[in-house]
Design a protein around this motif. Sequence first.
Motif, PDB file in Angstrom:
ATOM      1  N   MET A  98       0.834  -1.195   0.000  1.00 21.68           N
ATOM      2  CA  MET A  98       0.000   0.000   0.000  1.00 21.68           C
ATOM      3  C   MET A  98       0.874   1.251   0.000  1.00 21.68           C
ATOM      4  N   PHE A  99       1.927   1.248   0.800  1.00 23.07           N
ATOM      5  CA  PHE A  99       2.836   2.388   0.849  1.00 23.07           C
ATOM      6  C   PHE A  99       3.426   2.678  -0.522  1.00 23.07           C
ATOM      7  N   ARG A 100       3.952   1.650  -1.177  1.00 20.09           N
ATOM      8  CA  ARG A 100       4.588   1.854  -2.488  1.00 20.09           C
ATOM      9  C   ARG A 100       3.626   2.500  -3.469  1.00 20.09           C
ATOM     10  N   GLU A 101       2.404   2.038  -3.488  1.00 22.86           N
ATOM     11  CA  GLU A 101       1.415   2.581  -4.420  1.00 22.86           C
ATOM     12  C   GLU A 101       1.111   4.052  -4.115  1.00 22.86           C
ATOM     13  N   ILE A 102       0.851   4.331  -2.862  1.00 22.90           N
ATOM     14  CA  ILE A 102       0.537   5.713  -2.463  1.00 22.90           C
ATOM     15  C   ILE A 102       1.752   6.613  -2.668  1.00 22.90           C
ATOM     16  N   TYR A 103       2.902   6.155  -2.200  1.00 24.67           N
ATOM     17  CA  TYR A 103       4.128   6.957  -2.268  1.00 24.67           C
ATOM     18  C   TYR A 103       4.514   7.260  -3.707  1.00 24.67           C
ATOM     19  N   GLN A 104       4.439   6.281  -4.595  1.00 25.19           N
ATOM     20  CA  GLN A 104       4.762   6.523  -6.006  1.00 25.19           C
ATOM     21  C   GLN A 104       3.821   7.571  -6.613  1.00 25.19           C
ATOM     22  N   GLY A 105       2.559   7.526  -6.220  1.00 25.15           N
ATOM     23  CA  GLY A 105       1.605   8.535  -6.699  1.00 25.15           C
ATOM     24  C   GLY A 105       1.941   9.922  -6.197  1.00 25.15           C
ATOM     25  N   VAL A 106       2.362  10.021  -4.945  1.00 32.22           N
ATOM     26  CA  VAL A 106       2.749  11.321  -4.371  1.00 32.22           C
ATOM     27  C   VAL A 106       3.984  11.854  -5.091  1.00 32.22           C
ATOM     28  N   LEU A 107       4.973  10.994  -5.313  1.00 29.86           N
ATOM     29  CA  LEU A 107       6.172  11.423  -6.037  1.00 29.86           C
ATOM     30  C   LEU A 107       5.811  11.919  -7.430  1.00 29.86           C
ATOM     31  N   ARG A 108       4.946  11.185  -8.105  1.00 27.22           N
ATOM     32  CA  ARG A 108       4.533  11.569  -9.462  1.00 27.22           C
ATOM     33  C   ARG A 108       3.776  12.896  -9.442  1.00 27.22           C
ATOM     34  N   ASP A 109       2.802  13.007  -8.535  1.00 30.77           N
ATOM     35  CA  ASP A 109       1.970  14.211  -8.487  1.00 30.77           C
ATOM     36  C   ASP A 109       2.772  15.465  -8.148  1.00 30.77           C
ATOM     37  N   PHE A 110       3.768  15.318  -7.287  1.00 30.06           N
ATOM     38  CA  PHE A 110       4.580  16.469  -6.883  1.00 30.06           C
ATOM     39  C   PHE A 110       5.855  16.616  -7.717  1.00 30.06           C
ATOM     40  N   ASP A 111       6.054  15.713  -8.681  1.00 28.05           N
ATOM     41  CA  ASP A 111       7.240  15.729  -9.541  1.00 28.05           C
ATOM     42  C   ASP A 111       8.519  15.693  -8.701  1.00 28.05           C
ATOM     43  N   LEU A 112       8.581  14.719  -7.796  1.00 29.00           N
ATOM     44  CA  LEU A 112       9.725  14.538  -6.911  1.00 29.00           C
ATOM     45  C   LEU A 112      10.367  13.186  -7.159  1.00 29.00           C
ATOM     46  N   SER A 113      11.605  13.045  -6.690  1.00 27.25           N
ATOM     47  CA  SER A 113      12.273  11.744  -6.727  1.00 27.25           C
ATOM     48  C   SER A 113      12.424  11.235  -5.294  1.00 27.25           C
ATOM     49  N   ASP A 114      12.602   9.938  -5.166  1.00 26.22           N
ATOM     50  CA  ASP A 114      12.813   9.340  -3.854  1.00 26.22           C
ATOM     51  C   ASP A 114      14.093   9.895  -3.230  1.00 26.22           C
ATOM     52  N   GLU A 115      15.090  10.153  -4.049  1.00 25.68           N
ATOM     53  CA  GLU A 115      16.345  10.704  -3.548  1.00 25.68           C
ATOM     54  C   GLU A 115      16.137  12.089  -2.942  1.00 25.68           C
ATOM     55  N   GLN A 116      15.313  12.918  -3.578  1.00 24.00           N
ATOM     56  CA  GLN A 116      15.017  14.247  -3.029  1.00 24.00           C
ATOM     57  C   GLN A 116      14.348  14.125  -1.661  1.00 24.00           C
ATOM     58  N   VAL A 117      13.433  13.180  -1.539  1.00 24.77           N
ATOM     59  CA  VAL A 117      12.724  12.973  -0.276  1.00 24.77           C
ATOM     60  C   VAL A 117      13.702  12.492   0.791  1.00 24.77           C
ATOM     61  N   ASP A 118      14.577  11.561   0.450  1.00 23.59           N
ATOM     62  CA  ASP A 118      15.566  11.070   1.412  1.00 23.59           C
ATOM     63  C   ASP A 118      16.483  12.196   1.893  1.00 23.59           C
ATOM     64  N   GLU A 119      16.908  13.051   0.980  1.00 19.70           N
ATOM     65  CA  GLU A 119      17.755  14.191   1.354  1.00 19.70           C
ATOM     66  C   GLU A 119      17.005  15.139   2.289  1.00 19.70           C
ATOM     67  N   TYR A 120      15.732  15.363   2.007  1.00 23.09           N
ATOM     68  CA  TYR A 120      14.919  16.232   2.863  1.00 23.09           C
ATOM     69  C   TYR A 120      14.778  15.623   4.255  1.00 23.09           C
ATOM     70  N   ILE A 121      14.549  14.319   4.313  1.00 23.80           N
ATOM     71  CA  ILE A 121      14.418  13.638   5.608  1.00 23.80           C
ATOM     72  C   ILE A 121      15.703  13.810   6.414  1.00 23.80           C
TER      73      ILE A 121
END
Length: 71
Positions: free
Chosen positions: A30-53
């Motif tokens: 469920m996380f992967r599905e939701i998270y991938q949609g959030v990344l797509r909708d906000f035009d972000l990469s997982d790497e950007q999110v990790d750096e922000y964290i």
Amino acid sequence: MVRPKKRKNPLLTAAVLKVSFAMRGDGAAMFREIYQGVLRDFDLSDEQVDEYIEAHRERVENLARGDTEQE
């Protein structure tokens, strides 16, 4: 009195989502599905999110636990 709407920070939103699912430790599919949609909708990469964290870990973890943001 009506408060003006705060601007949403897409990186913060994605980071809190990712950390909150990690804290729960379940719902990986469920996380992967939701998270991938959030990344797509906000035009972000997982790497950007990790750096922000990494840069804002305490704030992100507090919000993921449900603590309200201090103004």
